[in-house]
Scaffold this motif. Sequence first.
Motif, mmCIF file in Angstrom:
data_model
loop_
_atom_site.group_PDB
_atom_site.id
_atom_site.type_symbol
_atom_site.label_atom_id
_atom_site.label_comp_id
_atom_site.label_asym_id
_atom_site.label_seq_id
_atom_site.Cartn_x
_atom_site.Cartn_y
_atom_site.Cartn_z
ATOM 1 N N LEU A 118 0.799 -1.210 0.000
ATOM 2 C CA LEU A 118 0.000 0.000 0.000
ATOM 3 C C LEU A 118 0.837 1.267 0.000
ATOM 4 O O LEU A 118 0.498 2.235 -0.664
ATOM 5 N N GLY A 119 1.917 1.309 0.728
ATOM 6 C CA GLY A 119 2.760 2.490 0.753
ATOM 7 C C GLY A 119 2.274 3.579 1.691
ATOM 8 O O GLY A 119 2.853 4.648 1.755
ATOM 9 N N ILE A 120 1.181 3.359 2.426
ATOM 10 C CA ILE A 120 0.652 4.315 3.393
ATOM 11 C C ILE A 120 -0.031 3.522 4.507
ATOM 12 O O ILE A 120 -0.487 2.397 4.286
ATOM 13 N N SER A 121 -0.095 4.087 5.672
ATOM 14 C CA SER A 121 -0.694 3.392 6.803
ATOM 15 C C SER A 121 -2.203 3.233 6.616
ATOM 16 O O SER A 121 -2.909 4.216 6.397
ATOM 17 N N PRO A 122 -2.704 2.009 6.712
ATOM 18 C CA PRO A 122 -4.152 1.805 6.602
ATOM 19 C C PRO A 122 -4.945 2.553 7.680
ATOM 20 O O PRO A 122 -6.050 3.022 7.429
ATOM 21 N N LEU A 123 -4.368 2.691 8.877
ATOM 22 C CA LEU A 123 -5.066 3.421 9.930
ATOM 23 C C LEU A 123 -5.190 4.906 9.601
ATOM 24 O O LEU A 123 -6.170 5.542 9.976
ATOM 25 N N LEU A 124 -4.212 5.452 8.898
ATOM 26 C CA LEU A 124 -4.276 6.847 8.487
ATOM 27 C C LEU A 124 -5.452 7.070 7.530
ATOM 28 O O LEU A 124 -6.201 8.043 7.652
ATOM 29 N N ILE A 125 -5.652 6.159 6.606
ATOM 30 C CA ILE A 125 -6.756 6.281 5.645
ATOM 31 C C ILE A 125 -8.093 6.111 6.358
ATOM 32 O O ILE A 125 -9.049 6.864 6.113
ATOM 33 N N THR A 126 -8.173 5.153 7.275
ATOM 34 C CA THR A 126 -9.401 4.949 8.039
ATOM 35 C C THR A 126 -9.726 6.174 8.880
ATOM 36 O O THR A 126 -10.874 6.619 8.939
ATOM 37 N N GLU A 127 -8.723 6.739 9.521
ATOM 38 C CA GLU A 127 -8.928 7.947 10.320
ATOM 39 C C GLU A 127 -9.367 9.118 9.437
ATOM 40 O O GLU A 127 -10.227 9.914 9.827
ATOM 41 N N PHE A 128 -8.817 9.232 8.244
ATOM 42 C CA PHE A 128 -9.220 10.270 7.297
ATOM 43 C C PHE A 128 -10.705 10.136 6.950
ATOM 44 O O PHE A 128 -11.437 11.129 6.913
ATOM 45 N N LEU A 129 -11.162 8.912 6.719
ATOM 46 C CA LEU A 129 -12.580 8.695 6.416
ATOM 47 C C LEU A 129 -13.466 9.093 7.597
ATOM 48 O O LEU A 129 -14.532 9.692 7.421
ATOM 49 N N HIS A 130 -13.020 8.780 8.815
ATOM 50 C CA HIS A 130 -13.782 9.180 10.001
ATOM 51 C C HIS A 130 -13.812 10.704 10.144
ATOM 52 O O HIS A 130 -14.832 11.268 10.548
ATOM 53 N N LYS A 131 -12.722 11.376 9.819
ATOM 54 C CA LYS A 131 -12.692 12.841 9.895
ATOM 55 C C LYS A 131 -13.636 13.468 8.866
ATOM 56 O O LYS A 131 -14.276 14.483 9.139
ATOM 57 N N ILE A 132 -13.736 12.855 7.684
ATOM 58 C CA ILE A 132 -14.698 13.341 6.687
ATOM 59 C C ILE A 132 -16.116 13.186 7.226
ATOM 60 O O ILE A 132 -16.934 14.107 7.131
ATOM 61 N N ALA A 133 -16.410 12.035 7.825
ATOM 62 C CA ALA A 133 -17.738 11.812 8.401
ATOM 63 C C ALA A 133 -18.015 12.799 9.533
ATOM 64 O O ALA A 133 -19.128 13.328 9.647
#
Length: 155
Positions: A118-133
């Motif tokens: 992936l090249g990026i932390s999966p938790l970072l992407i999940t947290e980004f989605l939660h911040k959008i919500a």
Amino acid sequence: MIQSLFILSPTGEVLIERHFRSTVTSRTVCDHFWTKASEGLNHHGGVSTASTAILGSNPFMLYDSVEPVMEVPDIGNDGDDANGGGTIYLFSILRDGLSYLAACPPCIGNQNNPSGGLGISPLLITEFLHKIADTFVIYFGDPADESAVKDNFST
């Protein structure tokens, strides 16, 4: 790196999509997600009265049967797999009945992981989605559901 963002209604309709890179991710990745999300009791658009009786006031409790990170085929916009690029990692969360999806391409040619990854932390992407919500709740009010998005968003 997130390539595309999709927000799906409780029936699987794409309400919002945003592409962040020059490569446009096909909506077929949403179809792969929706097939998985629709398999169990927790189908967003059709939670049965039996599952409501079993689970009480939280019929989306079984949403965890959908993997938060899926590897799905990347079909090109013309339906040709050769133009797609192989696979896409699809991250998902569910908030107020909306499914927030982030499509991320594999990291090809990474010196630390030459086989891809992936090249990026999966938790970072999940947290980004939660911040959008969270931002949707602040902007649209609570709950930030399908009707709130449709009332405040134009294409």
